[in-house]
Design a protein around this motif. Structure first.
Motif, PDB file in Angstrom:
ATOM      1  N   ALA A 188      27.039  58.339 -22.707  1.00 24.05           N
ATOM      2  CA  ALA A 188      27.683  58.704 -23.957  1.00 24.05           C
ATOM      3  C   ALA A 188      28.693  59.425 -23.482  1.00 24.05           C
ATOM      4  CB  ALA A 188      26.718  59.175 -25.108  1.00 24.05           C
ATOM      5  N   GLY A 189      28.882  59.607 -22.299  1.00 26.61           N
ATOM      6  CA  GLY A 189      30.184  60.629 -21.943  1.00 26.61           C
ATOM      7  C   GLY A 189      29.778  62.018 -21.516  1.00 26.61           C
ATOM      8  N   TRP A 190      28.504  62.520 -21.819  1.00 24.94           N
ATOM      9  CA  TRP A 190      28.157  63.846 -21.587  1.00 24.94           C
ATOM     10  C   TRP A 190      27.816  64.076 -20.018  1.00 24.94           C
ATOM     11  CZ3 TRP A 190      23.782  66.051 -19.102  1.00 24.94           C
ATOM     12  CH2 TRP A 190      23.512  67.270 -19.626  1.00 24.94           C
ATOM     13  N   VAL A 202      17.668  65.866 -20.928  1.00 23.43           N
ATOM     14  CA  VAL A 202      18.826  66.751 -20.648  1.00 23.43           C
ATOM     15  C   VAL A 202      18.424  67.694 -19.431  1.00 23.43           C
ATOM     16  CG1 VAL A 202      18.191  68.266 -22.313  1.00 23.43           C
ATOM     17  CG2 VAL A 202      20.481  68.401 -21.496  1.00 23.43           C
ATOM     18  N   GLY A 203      19.298  67.799 -18.549  1.00 21.27           N
ATOM     19  CA  GLY A 203      19.008  68.644 -17.321  1.00 21.27           C
ATOM     20  C   GLY A 203      20.237  68.625 -16.218  1.00 21.27           C
ATOM     21  N   VAL A 262      24.021  65.705 -32.566  1.00 19.12           N
ATOM     22  CA  VAL A 262      24.301  66.043 -34.278  1.00 19.12           C
ATOM     23  C   VAL A 262      25.138  65.065 -34.592  1.00 19.12           C
ATOM     24  CG1 VAL A 262      25.677  67.794 -35.486  1.00 19.12           C
ATOM     25  CG2 VAL A 262      23.493  68.658 -34.190  1.00 19.12           C
ATOM     26  N   VAL A 263      26.529  65.067 -33.729  1.00 19.28           N
ATOM     27  CA  VAL A 263      27.614  64.083 -34.169  1.00 19.28           C
ATOM     28  C   VAL A 263      27.457  62.706 -34.004  1.00 19.28           C
ATOM     29  CG1 VAL A 263      29.242  66.020 -33.969  1.00 19.28           C
ATOM     30  CG2 VAL A 263      28.770  64.494 -31.872  1.00 19.28           C
ATOM     31  N   GLU A 264      26.341  62.378 -33.590  1.00 20.82           N
ATOM     32  CA  GLU A 264      25.728  60.792 -33.475  1.00 20.82           C
ATOM     33  C   GLU A 264      26.260  60.233 -32.331  1.00 20.82           C
ATOM     34  OE1 GLU A 264      25.486  58.678 -37.261  1.00 20.82           O
ATOM     35  OE2 GLU A 264      24.902  60.567 -38.288  1.00 20.82           O
ATOM     36  N   LYS A 265      26.747  60.780 -31.293  1.00 18.28           N
ATOM     37  CA  LYS A 265      26.979  60.005 -30.003  1.00 18.28           C
ATOM     38  C   LYS A 265      25.945  59.721 -29.227  1.00 18.28           C
ATOM     39  CE  LYS A 265      31.260  63.125 -29.249  1.00 18.28           C
ATOM     40  NZ  LYS A 265      31.915  63.919 -28.136  1.00 18.28           N
ATOM     41  N   VAL A 266      24.958  60.026 -29.323  1.00 18.43           N
ATOM     42  CA  VAL A 266      23.552  59.646 -28.951  1.00 18.43           C
ATOM     43  C   VAL A 266      22.541  59.915 -29.834  1.00 18.43           C
ATOM     44  CG1 VAL A 266      23.991  59.914 -26.344  1.00 18.43           C
ATOM     45  CG2 VAL A 266      23.150  61.998 -27.877  1.00 18.43           C
ATOM     46  N   SER A 288      25.085  71.593 -25.571  1.00 23.17           N
ATOM     47  CA  SER A 288      26.151  70.746 -25.738  1.00 23.17           C
ATOM     48  C   SER A 288      25.501  69.287 -25.849  1.00 23.17           C
ATOM     49  CB  SER A 288      27.084  70.560 -24.448  1.00 23.17           C
ATOM     50  OG  SER A 288      26.283  70.260 -23.259  1.00 23.17           O
ATOM     51  N   ALA A 289      24.108  69.166 -25.426  1.00 25.32           N
ATOM     52  CA  ALA A 289      23.589  67.768 -25.665  1.00 25.32           C
ATOM     53  C   ALA A 289      23.056  67.828 -26.759  1.00 25.32           C
ATOM     54  CB  ALA A 289      22.165  67.888 -24.686  1.00 25.32           C
ATOM     55  N   LEU A 290      22.578  68.919 -27.459  1.00 30.19           N
ATOM     56  CA  LEU A 290      22.307  68.791 -28.933  1.00 30.19           C
ATOM     57  C   LEU A 290      23.330  68.573 -29.910  1.00 30.19           C
ATOM     58  CD1 LEU A 290      19.813  71.884 -29.045  1.00 30.19           C
ATOM     59  CD2 LEU A 290      19.138  69.715 -29.382  1.00 30.19           C
ATOM     60  N   GLU A 291      24.532  69.148 -29.487  1.00 27.68           N
ATOM     61  CA  GLU A 291      25.736  68.855 -30.449  1.00 27.68           C
ATOM     62  C   GLU A 291      26.227  67.125 -30.301  1.00 27.68           C
ATOM     63  OE1 GLU A 291      30.539  70.288 -30.891  1.00 27.68           O
ATOM     64  OE2 GLU A 291      29.347  70.976 -29.288  1.00 27.68           O
ATOM     65  N   TYR A 292      25.944  66.757 -29.294  1.00 28.29           N
ATOM     66  CA  TYR A 292      26.164  65.233 -29.000  1.00 28.29           C
ATOM     67  C   TYR A 292      25.270  64.396 -29.879  1.00 28.29           C
ATOM     68  CZ  TYR A 292      29.242  64.152 -25.119  1.00 28.29           C
ATOM     69  OH  TYR A 292      30.468  64.080 -24.257  1.00 28.29           O
TER      70      TYR A 292
END
Length: 399
Positions: free
Chosen positions: A335-337, A271-272, A261-265, A255-259
């Motif tokens: 970023a909301g994650w 990450v952990g 990818v879509v340039e949220k971060v 889910s962090a990698l997806e963030y």
């Protein structure tokens, strides 16, 4: 950092299909002219695909396979291009079978917006020189090929291990903290070199954005020196050490990698799970008792056993069970994650995964070995083995 899992070597397929049309191949529907007295009903057309075209390397197994499935199912992603040395199971992705060190990968990245590079070999059993050649050369090739193909962002995945496990580390470490790790632990030298490549790439290739994601101890189908630590019948604790345990479930990493990818971060991200567990909490939750040894004994035995080839784990791996390397995940939080797993939940899953396995100093024991070692504790048995090896060497020298 399992990391990301080791990749299976396979023959390249020279007849791979070309990458997807960056425009998605959607046919437009022209407006129809109709008489004023009877307007024809408008034809419905599907909305154009949204989001970027994303390529994932190492897509056939491990973290790469899970991320490929996740992105292929996402409405935020237009198309997934999957790259590996064998074809994986995600039917919705467009597959290219080749080694990431092959410069031909540049052609496969035409029309791709973002590359997530997960083709890393961090297998404990892999020859160290071969592992480095694959990891470093592969990352170099992917970065160069991405720039040549017009890709605007590459996401790399290393590990929070690059911060180093040191007695004076803050709890938690800032994401901007200095990378103080050394190359003494399994794969960490490769990860540090990948970090250096990530920092140089935007200067060498203006317009290329590089994001680096650094997970804590990765759990969920992974096999590392740190997950094997929990396969021992006793948890080795070095006297005077101050361990702190922070985990990262593969689901949360994806889910962090997806963030990213879509340039949220972007930038350098840890990450952990939130927070960490003290050694006493780990022992209580796991039900595994400790065996405490002086540092000279523990480190000396680990170094000798690795040097003579009895264990795959170098002595440097032991530092990550001695000192804290807990990281803040503030950038993702901003970023909301949020992680979906807690440290307690991830530890419970890890214990379920390793149930029935027996490992000593990173070396898995067979059923017969585990039974023999279990009577006195595997660590004691291994230290006894080291003593026998020393005696045998002395005896040979006297002959």
């Amino acid at each position: 950092m399992s990391s990301p899992d080791p990749q299976v070597r396979a023959a390249r397929n020279p007849s791979d299909p070309t990458p997807p049309d960056p425009d998605g191949g959607q046919d437009s529907v022209p407006a129809e002219e109709t008489p004023a007295v009877a307007a024809a009903p408008a034809r419905e057309s599907s909305p154009p695909a949204r989001g970027p075209v994303v390529a994932v390397t190492g897509a056939a197994a491990g973290v790469g396979a899970q991320l490929t499935e996740r992105l292929a199912a996402s409405e935020q992603i237009k198309q997934v291009v999957a790259i590996d040395e064998r074809r994986g199971e995600c039917a919705r992705a467009q597959w290219h079978v080749l080694d990431v060190r092959d410069p031909a990968i540049a052609e496969k990245l035409r029309g791709v917006d973002v590359v997530v590079h997960l083709a890393l070999d961090l297998d404990l059993e892999t020859d160290a020189a071969a592992r480095t050649a694959y990891n470093v050369r592969g990352t170099q090739t992917v970065l160069t090929a991405a720039a040549a193909a017009g890709v605007h962002r590459v996401v790399l995945c290393t590990s929070a291990m690059v911060y180093g496990a040191l007695s004076d580390n803050e709890l938690p470490l800032s994401e901007d903290a200095e990378l103080r790790a050394t190359a003494e632990a399994t794969g960490v030298g490769d990860l540090l070199e990948i970090e250096r490549l990530a920092r140089r790439a935007p200067r060498a290739h203006p317009g290329l954005n590089v994001t680096v994601v650094r997970p804590a101890i990765l759990v969920g189908g992974t096999d590392t020196a740190l997950t094997r630590y929990f396969e021992s019948p006793r948890l080795l604790v070095v006297a005077g050490s101050r361990p702190a345990w922070q985990f990262c479930h593969v689901d949360d990493l994806c889910s962090a990698l997806e963030y990213a990818v879509v340039e949220k971060v972007d930038g350098e991200l840890a990450v952990g799970c939130d927070g960490w567990l003290e050694q006493e909490e780990v022992e209580e939750l796991s039900g595994i008792r400790r065996m405490e040894l002086p540092s000279t004994v523990a480190l000396g035995a680990a170094a000798r056993l690795h040097r003579i080839g009895l264990t795959p784990s170098p002595a440097g791996d032991l530092a990550y069970t001695m000192y804290p390397w807990v990281v803040s995940v503030s950038r993702l939080h901003d970023a909301g994650w949020r992680p979906q797993w807690t440290n307690e939940e991830v530890l419970a899953e890890l214990l379920d995964e390793v149930a029935g396995r027996r490992t000593v100093a990173g070396r898995r024991l067979g059923r017969k070995d585990a039974t023999a070692a279990g009577a006195a504790g595997a660590t004691v048995a291994l230290l006894g083995t080291a003593a026998l090896v020393r005696r045998a060497r002395k005896a040979r020298r006297r002959l």
